[in-house]
Design a protein around this motif. Structure first.
Motif, PDB file in Angstrom:
ATOM      1  N   ALA B   5       0.843  -1.200   0.000  1.00  0.00           N
ATOM      2  CA  ALA B   5       0.000   0.000   0.000  1.00  0.00           C
ATOM      3  C   ALA B   5       0.879   1.250   0.000  1.00  0.00           C
ATOM      4  O   ALA B   5       0.602   2.229  -0.691  1.00  0.00           O
ATOM      5  N   PHE B   6       1.969   1.171   0.757  1.00  0.00           N
ATOM      6  CA  PHE B   6       2.889   2.312   0.814  1.00  0.00           C
ATOM      7  C   PHE B   6       3.522   2.550  -0.562  1.00  0.00           C
ATOM      8  O   PHE B   6       3.654   3.695  -1.001  1.00  0.00           O
ATOM      9  N   HIS B   7       3.868   1.467  -1.265  1.00  0.00           N
ATOM     10  CA  HIS B   7       4.431   1.609  -2.621  1.00  0.00           C
ATOM     11  C   HIS B   7       3.444   2.279  -3.555  1.00  0.00           C
ATOM     12  O   HIS B   7       3.809   3.147  -4.343  1.00  0.00           O
ATOM     13  N   ASP B  11       4.013   5.658  -5.529  1.00  0.00           N
ATOM     14  CA  ASP B  11       3.935   5.724  -6.994  1.00  0.00           C
ATOM     15  C   ASP B  11       2.992   6.834  -7.436  1.00  0.00           C
ATOM     16  O   ASP B  11       3.292   7.595  -8.359  1.00  0.00           O
ATOM     17  N   LEU B  12       1.853   6.919  -6.771  1.00  0.00           N
ATOM     18  CA  LEU B  12       0.882   7.953  -7.125  1.00  0.00           C
ATOM     19  C   LEU B  12       1.483   9.337  -6.893  1.00  0.00           C
ATOM     20  O   LEU B  12       1.371  10.232  -7.732  1.00  0.00           O
ATOM     21  N   ARG B  14       4.561  10.150  -6.991  1.00  0.00           N
ATOM     22  CA  ARG B  14       5.572  10.399  -8.018  1.00  0.00           C
ATOM     23  C   ARG B  14       4.908  10.790  -9.336  1.00  0.00           C
ATOM     24  O   ARG B  14       5.302  11.761  -9.966  1.00  0.00           O
ATOM     25  N   GLU B  15       3.861  10.025  -9.715  1.00  0.00           N
ATOM     26  CA  GLU B  15       3.142  10.333 -10.964  1.00  0.00           C
ATOM     27  C   GLU B  15       2.589  11.750 -10.956  1.00  0.00           C
ATOM     28  O   GLU B  15       2.572  12.437 -11.971  1.00  0.00           O
ATOM     29  N   GLU B  16       2.095  12.175  -9.787  1.00  0.00           N
ATOM     30  CA  GLU B  16       1.468  13.499  -9.691  1.00  0.00           C
ATOM     31  C   GLU B  16       2.491  14.594  -9.379  1.00  0.00           C
ATOM     32  O   GLU B  16       2.115  15.738  -9.130  1.00  0.00           O
ATOM     33  N   ASN B  17       3.765  14.254  -9.393  1.00  0.00           N
ATOM     34  CA  ASN B  17       4.826  15.220  -9.098  1.00  0.00           C
ATOM     35  C   ASN B  17       4.611  15.972  -7.792  1.00  0.00           C
ATOM     36  O   ASN B  17       4.679  17.205  -7.742  1.00  0.00           O
ATOM     37  N   VAL B  18       4.307  15.225  -6.744  1.00  0.00           N
ATOM     38  CA  VAL B  18       4.096  15.852  -5.439  1.00  0.00           C
ATOM     39  C   VAL B  18       5.458  16.252  -4.860  1.00  0.00           C
ATOM     40  O   VAL B  18       6.358  15.426  -4.767  1.00  0.00           O
TER      41      VAL B  18
END
Lengths: 127, 182
Positions: B5-7, B11-12, B14-18
């Motif tokens: 769940a942490f991964h 990943d999300l 990273r995808e959203e450039n947070v």
């Protein structure tokens, strides 16, 4: 009248109010949790100092890189006090420093000059 | 929560450039620490000084809004508030965005909506004009600042602000979301 010196912190500016030589300086950033709690005692000290000024030339250097919305009103209150002192016959010079590209800080200086015309306010771009 | 769940969460993000995300209780010391981290991150970006200051300004107004107004306080004292909320800063293309979320009392929603809705359609000049008027009027009841917070966010954002209200189940509170792009 005791001078006031407060070192800068992450959220509060350096305050250097040298009442004995009539020079004050505010420098840094201002976003304290409670702006009233930070500025209230300073407003009181300035009020007591100004009450004793007669035909005095006072210089204030303001070099604030950022201030939050709740600091804004208290800064207005501070300059209102100086404006009253200027109307009472003192000469108050404000050097308002701003980043060359930063219109927001410049415009706030212009607001102060507009509202408190007894102050001699000079805006100065930092390059 | 398992590591899987942490991964997914990572990943999300990273995808959203947070740039960073924080959820939990907000205090002034949390705000200051996050502000320092944000500033260091901005110093290594190509953003101009003006964008950096505006982003910092929006961040402070939103984060202090949580400290002062979230309807879920852990401590509520005059000079030591600690309230629940979430805040994230992200990048999209060559812009930054800041989103914050905090619970509010459900009945506070109409009043907030009435304050925010006009800010979406006002021009920058109109926002600056309203700001100037507000600067010269007395603070409103219930305000712990100058009543200038949302106007400051709208003034510094380069697109109209976005907001949303989502009811929290089994609770008298609504989650209030506010987003600004810079």
């Amino acid at each position: 009248m005791q001078n006031v010196y407060l070192a800068a912190t992450s959220a509060t500016p350096e305050v250097d109010f040298r009442f004995d030589s009539h020079r004050m300086s505010l420098k840094g950033e201002s976003y304290p949790e409670n702006a009233q709690a930070f500025y209230g005692p300073l407003l009181d000290a300035v009020g007591s100092y100004l009450a004793a000024c007669r035909g005095t030339t006072i210089q204030i250097d303001v070099q604030l890189a950022y201030f939050n919305s709740s600091s804004t009103k208290l800064l207005m209150s501070l300059f209102e006090q100086f404006n009253q002192a200027a109307l009472a016959g003192n000469h108050v010079l404000v050097n308002w420093f701003h980043d060359e590209e930063d219109d927001t800080i410049l415009e706030f200086g212009e607001e102060i000059a507009e509202d408190y015309p007894a102050l001699e306010l000079l805006t100065q771009a930092l390059v | 929560m398992g590591l899987t769940a942490f991964h997914r969460f990572q990943d999300l993000a990273r995808e959203e450039n947070v740039v960073f995300y924080y959820t939990g209780y907000f205090s002034q010391s949390v705000v200051t620490a996050m502000g320092d981290a944000l500033r260091q991150r901005l110093n290594s970006s190509d953003a101009t000084n003006v964008t950096r200051r505006k982003l910092f300004s929006v961040f402070v107004e939103m984060a202090q809004n949580v400290v002062h107004y979230s309807a879920d306080p852990l401590i509520d004292a005059a000079d030591a508030e600690l309230r629940r909320g979430a805040l994230w800063v992200g990048e999209k293309g060559d812009r930054f965005y800041v989103v914050c979320a905090n619970p509010i009392a459900r009945e506070a929603q109409p009043k907030l909506l009435a304050k925010l809705e006009p800010l979406r359609t006002m021009t920058l000049d109109e926002i600056k004009q309203r700001y100037k008027e507000k600067l010269r009027t007395e603070g409103e009841a219930g305000s712990k600042g100058a009543g200038l917070g949302f106007l400051t966010v709208a003034r510094d954002a380069c697109e109209p602000i976005e907001f949303d209200f989502v009811d929290e189940p089994d609770s008298a509170t609504t989650l209030f979301y506010l987003k600004a792009t810079l």
